[in-house]
Design a protein around this motif. Structure first.
Motif, PDB file in Angstrom:
ATOM      1  N   ASP A 101     -16.035  23.501  61.111  1.00 29.95           N
ATOM      2  CA  ASP A 101     -14.936  23.081  60.239  1.00 29.95           C
ATOM      3  C   ASP A 101     -13.856  22.319  61.013  1.00 29.95           C
ATOM      4  OD1 ASP A 101     -16.202  24.217  58.103  1.00 29.95           O
ATOM      5  OD2 ASP A 101     -15.013  26.060  58.091  1.00 29.95           O
ATOM      6  N   GLU A 102     -13.616  22.729  62.256  1.00 27.35           N
ATOM      7  CA  GLU A 102     -12.607  22.065  63.064  1.00 27.35           C
ATOM      8  C   GLU A 102     -13.033  20.631  63.400  1.00 27.35           C
ATOM      9  OE1 GLU A 102      -8.915  21.929  65.252  1.00 27.35           O
ATOM     10  OE2 GLU A 102      -9.739  23.109  63.591  1.00 27.35           O
ATOM     11  N   THR A 103     -14.315  20.445  63.673  1.00 28.67           N
ATOM     12  CA  THR A 103     -14.840  19.097  63.939  1.00 28.67           C
ATOM     13  C   THR A 103     -14.663  18.207  62.711  1.00 28.67           C
ATOM     14  OG1 THR A 103     -16.618  20.297  65.089  1.00 28.67           O
ATOM     15  CG2 THR A 103     -16.767  17.898  65.031  1.00 28.67           C
ATOM     16  N   LEU A 104     -14.967  18.776  61.559  1.00 32.32           N
ATOM     17  CA  LEU A 104     -14.852  18.022  60.316  1.00 32.32           C
ATOM     18  C   LEU A 104     -13.401  17.659  60.004  1.00 32.32           C
ATOM     19  CD1 LEU A 104     -17.385  20.064  58.153  1.00 32.32           C
ATOM     20  CD2 LEU A 104     -17.739  17.813  59.177  1.00 32.32           C
ATOM     21  N   ARG A 105     -12.456  18.371  60.593  1.00 34.09           N
ATOM     22  CA  ARG A 105     -11.043  18.028  60.441  1.00 34.09           C
ATOM     23  C   ARG A 105     -10.616  16.993  61.479  1.00 34.09           C
ATOM     24  NH1 ARG A 105      -6.270  18.684  62.606  1.00 34.09           N
ATOM     25  NH2 ARG A 105      -7.166  19.748  64.415  1.00 34.09           N
ATOM     26  N   MET A 106     -11.103  17.161  62.720  1.00 35.45           N
ATOM     27  CA  MET A 106     -10.632  16.323  63.823  1.00 35.45           C
ATOM     28  C   MET A 106     -11.090  14.876  63.723  1.00 35.45           C
ATOM     29  SD  MET A 106     -10.772  18.655  67.295  1.00 35.45           S
ATOM     30  CE  MET A 106     -12.425  19.323  67.065  1.00 35.45           C
ATOM     31  N   ILE A 107     -12.341  14.664  63.348  1.00 40.51           N
ATOM     32  CA  ILE A 107     -12.878  13.300  63.391  1.00 40.51           C
ATOM     33  C   ILE A 107     -12.223  12.398  62.344  1.00 40.51           C
ATOM     34  CG2 ILE A 107     -14.977  11.939  63.031  1.00 40.51           C
ATOM     35  CD1 ILE A 107     -16.469  13.975  64.691  1.00 40.51           C
ATOM     36  N   PRO A 108     -12.065  12.830  61.097  1.00 43.32           N
ATOM     37  CA  PRO A 108     -11.299  11.993  60.169  1.00 43.32           C
ATOM     38  C   PRO A 108      -9.864  11.747  60.650  1.00 43.32           C
ATOM     39  CG  PRO A 108     -12.578  13.591  58.946  1.00 43.32           C
ATOM     40  CD  PRO A 108     -12.687  13.974  60.386  1.00 43.32           C
ATOM     41  N   VAL A 146     -13.887   7.507  52.508  1.00 39.42           N
ATOM     42  CA  VAL A 146     -14.973   6.815  53.206  1.00 39.42           C
ATOM     43  C   VAL A 146     -16.024   7.831  53.662  1.00 39.42           C
ATOM     44  CG1 VAL A 146     -15.597   5.404  55.199  1.00 39.42           C
ATOM     45  CG2 VAL A 146     -13.482   4.933  53.952  1.00 39.42           C
ATOM     46  N   LEU A 147     -15.565   8.959  54.214  1.00 40.95           N
ATOM     47  CA  LEU A 147     -16.493   9.991  54.657  1.00 40.95           C
ATOM     48  C   LEU A 147     -17.293  10.537  53.482  1.00 40.95           C
ATOM     49  CD1 LEU A 147     -17.665  11.855  56.788  1.00 40.95           C
ATOM     50  CD2 LEU A 147     -15.662  13.338  56.541  1.00 40.95           C
ATOM     51  N   ASP A 148     -16.632  10.757  52.354  1.00 32.39           N
ATOM     52  CA  ASP A 148     -17.334  11.241  51.160  1.00 32.39           C
ATOM     53  C   ASP A 148     -18.407  10.242  50.729  1.00 32.39           C
ATOM     54  OD1 ASP A 148     -15.792  13.508  51.092  1.00 32.39           O
ATOM     55  OD2 ASP A 148     -14.395  12.751  49.564  1.00 32.39           O
ATOM     56  N   LEU A 149     -18.102   8.953  50.836  1.00 32.90           N
ATOM     57  CA  LEU A 149     -19.061   7.919  50.457  1.00 32.90           C
ATOM     58  C   LEU A 149     -20.264   7.929  51.399  1.00 32.90           C
ATOM     59  CD1 LEU A 149     -19.794   5.530  48.663  1.00 32.90           C
ATOM     60  CD2 LEU A 149     -18.475   4.055  50.200  1.00 32.90           C
ATOM     61  N   VAL A 150     -20.006   8.119  52.686  1.00 28.46           N
ATOM     62  CA  VAL A 150     -21.103   8.194  53.665  1.00 28.46           C
ATOM     63  C   VAL A 150     -22.003   9.379  53.331  1.00 28.46           C
ATOM     64  CG1 VAL A 150     -21.660   8.657  56.089  1.00 28.46           C
ATOM     65  CG2 VAL A 150     -19.848   7.049  55.517  1.00 28.46           C
ATOM     66  N   ASN A 174     -27.120  22.068  59.053  1.00 31.88           N
ATOM     67  CA  ASN A 174     -26.053  21.922  60.040  1.00 31.88           C
ATOM     68  C   ASN A 174     -26.284  20.710  60.941  1.00 31.88           C
ATOM     69  OD1 ASN A 174     -24.747  24.188  59.072  1.00 31.88           O
ATOM     70  ND2 ASN A 174     -25.681  25.573  60.556  1.00 31.88           N
ATOM     71  N   GLU A 175     -27.552  20.455  61.286  1.00 33.84           N
ATOM     72  CA  GLU A 175     -27.872  19.285  62.099  1.00 33.84           C
ATOM     73  C   GLU A 175     -27.522  17.995  61.375  1.00 33.84           C
ATOM     74  OE1 GLU A 175     -31.964  19.621  63.117  1.00 33.84           O
ATOM     75  OE2 GLU A 175     -31.613  21.034  64.765  1.00 33.84           O
ATOM     76  N   GLU A 176     -27.654  18.002  60.067  1.00 31.78           N
ATOM     77  CA  GLU A 176     -27.321  16.813  59.291  1.00 31.78           C
ATOM     78  C   GLU A 176     -25.846  16.457  59.435  1.00 31.78           C
ATOM     79  OE1 GLU A 176     -27.444  13.549  56.682  1.00 31.78           O
ATOM     80  OE2 GLU A 176     -28.927  14.544  57.940  1.00 31.78           O
ATOM     81  N   GLN A 177     -24.994  17.446  59.699  1.00 30.84           N
ATOM     82  CA  GLN A 177     -23.573  17.157  59.886  1.00 30.84           C
ATOM     83  C   GLN A 177     -23.340  16.245  61.089  1.00 30.84           C
ATOM     84  OE1 GLN A 177     -21.314  20.797  60.013  1.00 30.84           O
ATOM     85  NE2 GLN A 177     -21.483  21.131  57.815  1.00 30.84           N
ATOM     86  N   VAL A 178     -24.163  16.415  62.137  1.00 32.33           N
ATOM     87  CA  VAL A 178     -24.055  15.523  63.295  1.00 32.33           C
ATOM     88  C   VAL A 178     -24.326  14.084  62.865  1.00 32.33           C
ATOM     89  CG1 VAL A 178     -25.031  14.910  65.554  1.00 32.33           C
ATOM     90  CG2 VAL A 178     -24.731  17.312  64.943  1.00 32.33           C
ATOM     91  N   HIS A 179     -25.409  13.903  62.109  1.00 31.66           N
ATOM     92  CA  HIS A 179     -25.796  12.555  61.691  1.00 31.66           C
ATOM     93  C   HIS A 179     -24.789  11.957  60.702  1.00 31.66           C
ATOM     94  CE1 HIS A 179     -29.371  13.455  63.862  1.00 31.66           C
ATOM     95  NE2 HIS A 179     -29.812  14.335  62.989  1.00 31.66           N
ATOM     96  N   VAL A 180     -24.236  12.797  59.841  1.00 34.43           N
ATOM     97  CA  VAL A 180     -23.222  12.327  58.886  1.00 34.43           C
ATOM     98  C   VAL A 180     -21.989  11.822  59.633  1.00 34.43           C
ATOM     99  CG1 VAL A 180     -21.539  13.085  57.169  1.00 34.43           C
ATOM    100  CG2 VAL A 180     -23.938  13.697  56.898  1.00 34.43           C
ATOM    101  N   LEU A 181     -21.493  12.622  60.571  1.00 35.66           N
ATOM    102  CA  LEU A 181     -20.289  12.226  61.316  1.00 35.66           C
ATOM    103  C   LEU A 181     -20.558  11.011  62.189  1.00 35.66           C
ATOM    104  CD1 LEU A 181     -18.938  15.760  62.276  1.00 35.66           C
ATOM    105  CD2 LEU A 181     -17.927  14.157  60.641  1.00 35.66           C
ATOM    106  N   ALA A 182     -21.754  10.931  62.774  1.00 38.88           N
ATOM    107  CA  ALA A 182     -22.109   9.760  63.587  1.00 38.88           C
ATOM    108  C   ALA A 182     -22.195   8.513  62.711  1.00 38.88           C
ATOM    109  CB  ALA A 182     -23.432   9.998  64.312  1.00 38.88           C
ATOM    110  N   ALA A 183     -22.786   8.658  61.524  1.00 41.91           N
ATOM    111  CA  ALA A 183     -22.869   7.521  60.599  1.00 41.91           C
ATOM    112  C   ALA A 183     -21.470   7.076  60.167  1.00 41.91           C
ATOM    113  CB  ALA A 183     -23.703   7.904  59.375  1.00 41.91           C
TER     114      ALA A 183
END
Length: 224
Positions: A101-108, A146-150, A174-183
């Motif tokens: 959850d912290e990663t999902l907050r930090m990157i945006p 933008v993240l929601d659209l990705v 959970n692995e898909e989260q890596v690819h989502v954030l990278a995309a």
């Protein structure tokens, strides 16, 4: 320091804490007396690679979510898009850690701050912090869209390939989260480069500088 004294995981945890403090200070005044996150990450991976098989297993066992978050935090505070992407894949490959959850907050937040530019904090700038916060909130709302659209586009792409993520294992989700954030990071990078080749080269350069040349940075949706 004697040659017999060698760094351990705690040593690098301290280094990342110092890196965080250094980056916090940079937001107020320029300081050039500490290595950038990419250099610390390179030394970190080099240390790990040089361990025995048994010591590597112990390091993976001791690697914590707090350390994961601190490394990601430093990359984000440095506003390093390419470095953040490399870090996501590297920590997954080497230590088996995935975004939380912290990663999902930090990157945006990284993307929003980079879009604003955030000049150094002078006295005059301190007086306008309220407007800065308002601007950041607005930018963050745009970034979240933008993240929601990705996420939406990736779900559609997975469905076309016959992959129903909701039926997959928790690990796969959970692995898909890596690819989502990278995309998402790649989408943002395209705003700052002229073409796909340039973006790829910048990511490869980051991987080289960070000692992560052997790490797979490919999106499985678009590889092969």
């Amino acid at each position: 320091m004697k040659d017999s004294v060698k760094p351990d995981l705690e040593t690098f945890a301290c280094l990342w804490d110092c890196e965080k403090a250094h980056l916090d200070k940079l937001s107020i005044e320029p300081v050039d007396d500490f290595p950038e996150p990419r250099k610390v990450f390179r030394d970190f991976l080099a240390w790990y690679t040089g361990l025995s098989i048994r010591s590597r297993a112990a390091a993976r066992e001791d690697f914590s979510e707090d350390l994961y978050n601190q490394i990601m935090r430093c990359m984000c505070l440095a506003k390093d898009l390419e470095g953040t992407l490399v870090t996501l894949y590297s920590l997954k490959a080497v230590f088996g850690f995935l975004p939380n959850d912290e990663t999902l907050r930090m990157i945006p937040m990284l993307v929003a701050r980079r879009s604003l530019g955030q000049p150094q904090m002078t006295r005059k700038r301190r007086r306008s912090r309220l407007s800065d916060v308002t601007g950041l909130k607005g930018k963050l709302a745009d970034v979240s869209k933008v993240l929601d659209l990705v996420v939406e586009q990736r779900m559609e792409a997975l469905n076309r390939q016959g992959v129903k993520l909701e039926t997959c294992s928790t690990q796969r989700q959970n692995e898909e989260q890596v690819h989502v954030l990278a995309a998402f990071l790649r989408v943002v990078m395209r705003r700052y480069v002229d073409d796909q080749q340039t973006m790829t080269e910048r990511i490869e350069t980051a991987a080289q500088e960070m000692g992560a040349v052997g790490i797979d940075l490919q999106d499985p949706l678009h590889s092969g």
